[in-house]
Enzyme design. Structure first.
Site, PDB file in Angstrom:
ATOM      1  N   TYR A 163       2.690   9.928   0.024  1.00  0.00           N
ATOM      2  CA  TYR A 163       3.759   9.383   0.892  1.00  0.00           C
ATOM      3  C   TYR A 163       5.130   9.624   0.255  1.00  0.00           C
ATOM      4  CZ  TYR A 163      -0.145   6.530   2.766  1.00  0.00           C
ATOM      5  OH  TYR A 163      -1.333   6.086   3.274  1.00  0.00           O
ATOM      6  N   ASP A 221       0.838  -1.207   0.000  1.00  0.00           N
ATOM      7  CA  ASP A 221       0.000   0.000   0.000  1.00  0.00           C
ATOM      8  C   ASP A 221       0.868   1.251   0.000  1.00  0.00           C
ATOM      9  OD1 ASP A 221      -2.881   1.081   0.643  1.00  0.00           O
ATOM     10  OD2 ASP A 221      -1.498   2.207   1.935  1.00  0.00           O
ATOM     11  N   LYS A 247      -2.580   6.069  -4.306  1.00  0.00           N
ATOM     12  CA  LYS A 247      -3.769   6.894  -4.014  1.00  0.00           C
ATOM     13  C   LYS A 247      -3.641   8.280  -4.610  1.00  0.00           C
ATOM     14  CE  LYS A 247      -3.880   4.509   0.433  1.00  0.00           C
ATOM     15  NZ  LYS A 247      -2.522   4.479   1.005  1.00  0.00           N
ATOM     16  N   HIS A 297      -7.833   9.339  -2.186  1.00  0.00           N
ATOM     17  CA  HIS A 297      -7.283   9.310  -0.818  1.00  0.00           C
ATOM     18  C   HIS A 297      -8.254   9.856   0.245  1.00  0.00           C
ATOM     19  CE1 HIS A 297      -3.010   9.183   1.111  1.00  0.00           C
ATOM     20  NE2 HIS A 297      -3.927   8.839   1.987  1.00  0.00           N
TER      21      HIS A 297
HETATM   22  N1  LIG Z   1      -5.893   5.956   3.424  1.00  0.00           N
HETATM   23  C1  LIG Z   1      -5.473   6.694   4.421  1.00  0.00           C
HETATM   24  O1  LIG Z   1      -5.995   7.795   4.648  1.00  0.00           O
HETATM   25  C2  LIG Z   1      -4.385   6.168   5.298  1.00  0.00           C
HETATM   26  C3  LIG Z   1      -4.084   6.828   6.504  1.00  0.00           C
HETATM   27  C4  LIG Z   1      -3.075   6.297   7.311  1.00  0.00           C
HETATM   28  C5  LIG Z   1      -2.388   5.162   6.927  1.00  0.00           C
HETATM   29  N2  LIG Z   1      -2.668   4.541   5.733  1.00  0.00           N
HETATM   30  C6  LIG Z   1      -1.955   3.293   5.304  1.00  0.00           C
HETATM   31  O2  LIG Z   1      -2.105   2.331   6.336  1.00  0.00           O
HETATM   32  C7  LIG Z   1      -0.824   1.832   6.690  1.00  0.00           C
HETATM   33  C8  LIG Z   1      -0.792   1.368   8.130  1.00  0.00           C
HETATM   34  O3  LIG Z   1      -1.125   2.411   9.023  1.00  0.00           O
HETATM   35  P1  LIG Z   1      -0.020   3.207   9.914  1.00  0.00           P
HETATM   36  O4  LIG Z   1       1.320   3.116   9.296  1.00  0.00           O
HETATM   37  O5  LIG Z   1      -0.608   4.554  10.142  1.00  0.00           O
HETATM   38  O6  LIG Z   1      -0.087   2.473  11.320  1.00  0.00           O
HETATM   39  P2  LIG Z   1      -0.063   0.959  11.860  1.00  0.00           P
HETATM   40  O7  LIG Z   1       0.226   0.015  10.773  1.00  0.00           O
HETATM   41  O8  LIG Z   1      -1.287   0.805  12.672  1.00  0.00           O
HETATM   42  O9  LIG Z   1       1.149   1.023  12.890  1.00  0.00           O
HETATM   43  C9  LIG Z   1       2.479   1.216  12.470  1.00  0.00           C
HETATM   44  C10 LIG Z   1       3.343   1.330  13.732  1.00  0.00           C
HETATM   45  O10 LIG Z   1       3.269   0.106  14.462  1.00  0.00           O
HETATM   46  C11 LIG Z   1       4.591  -0.406  14.661  1.00  0.00           C
HETATM   47  N3  LIG Z   1       4.457  -1.880  14.557  1.00  0.00           N
HETATM   48  C12 LIG Z   1       4.123  -2.602  13.463  1.00  0.00           C
HETATM   49  N4  LIG Z   1       4.062  -3.906  13.754  1.00  0.00           N
HETATM   50  C13 LIG Z   1       4.358  -4.027  15.080  1.00  0.00           C
HETATM   51  C14 LIG Z   1       4.446  -5.128  15.954  1.00  0.00           C
HETATM   52  N5  LIG Z   1       4.228  -6.366  15.523  1.00  0.00           N
HETATM   53  N6  LIG Z   1       4.796  -4.893  17.253  1.00  0.00           N
HETATM   54  C15 LIG Z   1       5.035  -3.623  17.672  1.00  0.00           C
HETATM   55  N7  LIG Z   1       4.947  -2.530  16.883  1.00  0.00           N
HETATM   56  C16 LIG Z   1       4.616  -2.730  15.595  1.00  0.00           C
HETATM   57  C17 LIG Z   1       5.425   0.190  13.560  1.00  0.00           C
HETATM   58  O11 LIG Z   1       6.778   0.316  13.945  1.00  0.00           O
HETATM   59  P3  LIG Z   1       7.984  -0.401  13.142  1.00  0.00           P
HETATM   60  O12 LIG Z   1       7.918   0.043  11.722  1.00  0.00           O
HETATM   61  O13 LIG Z   1       9.205   0.064  13.874  1.00  0.00           O
HETATM   62  O14 LIG Z   1       7.755  -1.895  13.293  1.00  0.00           O
HETATM   63  C18 LIG Z   1       4.803   1.574  13.418  1.00  0.00           C
HETATM   64  O15 LIG Z   1       5.282   2.463  14.407  1.00  0.00           O
HETATM   65  C19 LIG Z   1       0.109   3.027   6.390  1.00  0.00           C
HETATM   66  O16 LIG Z   1       1.480   2.684   6.413  1.00  0.00           O
HETATM   67  C20 LIG Z   1      -0.448   3.465   5.081  1.00  0.00           C
HETATM   68  O17 LIG Z   1       0.025   2.604   4.040  1.00  0.00           O
HETATM   69  C21 LIG Z   1      -3.680   5.027   4.927  1.00  0.00           C
END
Ligand SMILES: NC(=O)c1ccc[n+]([C@@H]2O[C@H](COP(=O)([O-])OP(=O)(O)OC[C@H]3O[C@@H](n4cnc5c(N)ncnc54)[C@H](OP(=O)(O)O)[C@@H]3O)[C@@H](O)[C@H]2O)c1
Length: 281
Positions: free
Chosen positions: A53, A48, A78, A111
């Protein structure tokens, strides 16, 4: 080691794995290595990304360096809010492809709806036309409320295959998910781990992790899967990427599913981004 991930088929016939890799903040050479390793060594097949980004180049490079054929990898990007007018949307999609050096995206999403700007229907029309030209296999949206989804179908006759929304135990989106289900739109969860904010300190989740001999992250990602949502946890770490995709050898019972869903709060959004009001460009 092989990680077998179940798949789901969208209403347009495109099939996706139920877990993908989020890439927000994965950029540059380190980002390439994190994404390439996720594909080659840890079984991720859905990646994704987004124009905003600024890492479509990173994603494209990781795919080229990987030993997995391009057609076995599903790549998402997106369309940003500032390019929702018809011609701007077409050019932005072309630019997204040039940045990644790819011929097509598997999934391209609007997005944010930015409803006050009132351009999301033209953006949708531009994506429908790009799909006809073979530049996108499946088109969807993010952060659309039922009223926005209804309007797309009413004005163009075609509804999104996917709606990617904020979804985690603190904001379980029960009504929005039910609406998607009755309209054959797949739910995809962004920030499925609530961006590691408070989630790993939560006592209920920790207790469940102890009971099932799994990590908190695995409990939460299994909950997404059993809700019927596709999740895209982001991790830069090989170990955590493995942990996050290894959730298919156990299941949560109904009472535990409910206990997790009950952690939700009306103000549970991480940054108060209500799509009816919030705009992102
Ligand atoms: N469409 C939208 O509006 C929108 C908005 C926000 C996000 N997104 C997408 O959704 C994806 C995921 O959301 P996100 O990046 O906001 O947050 P997330 O995936 O909920 O959390 C990421 C965080 O969790 C940590 N993490 C991951 N696996 C872990 C585990 N097993 N144990 C402990 N910590 C862990 C990561 O650190 P490390 O990397 O150090 O492991 C990072 O700090 C984004 O990367 C993006 O592609 C889309």
């Amino acid at each position: 080691m092989e990680y077998v991930v179940p798949e789901v088929t969208l209403h347009d016939g495109v099939t996706l794995p139920v877990i993908g890799l989020g890439t927000y903040r994965l950029k540059g050479a380190q980002g390439v290595e994190a994404i390439r390793g996720a594909i080659d060594e840890r079984g991720y097949r859905l990646i994704d990304s987004a124009y905003n980004y600024e890492n479509e180049g990173t994603v494209g490079e990781a795919i080229r360096q990987s030993s997995v054929p391009r057609e076995e990898i599903l790549v998402t990007s997106k369309l940003p809010g500032r390019y929702q007018e018809y011609e701007k949307a077409q050019t932005a999609l072309q630019e997204s492809l040039f940045r990644a050096n790819l011929d097509y995206y598997d999934l391209y999403l609007i997005h944010w709806p930015n409803p006050k700007q009132d351009h999301y229907v033209e953006a949708w029309q531009a994506l429908l036309d790009a799909k006809k030209q073979g530049l996108i296999r499946s088109i969807g949206v993010c952060n659309f409320l039922p009223e926005h989804l209804e309007r797309l179908e009413r004005e163009t006759g075609i509804k999104p295959s996917i709606n990617q929304i904020e979804l985690h135990p603190f904001f379980n989106q029960a009504e929005q998910r039910a609406w998607h289900e009755s309209n054959q739109i797949k739910t995809q969860s962004w920030s499925p781990l609530a961006r590691a904010n408070q989630l790993f300190q939560n006592k209920t989740l920790q207790q469940l992790a102890d009971n099932y001999h799994k990590s908190v992250s695995q409990i939460v990602l299994r909950w997404h899967y059993q809700l019927g949502a596709i999740s895209i946890p982001k991790s830069a770490s090989p170990e955590r990427q493995v942990e996050n995709i290894s959730i298919f050898d156990f299941s949560l019972d109904e009472a535990d599913m409910k206990a997790i869903s009950e952690l939700t709060r009306p103000d549970g959004r991480l940054k108060n981004q209500d799509p009816a009001i919030y705009e992102e460009f």
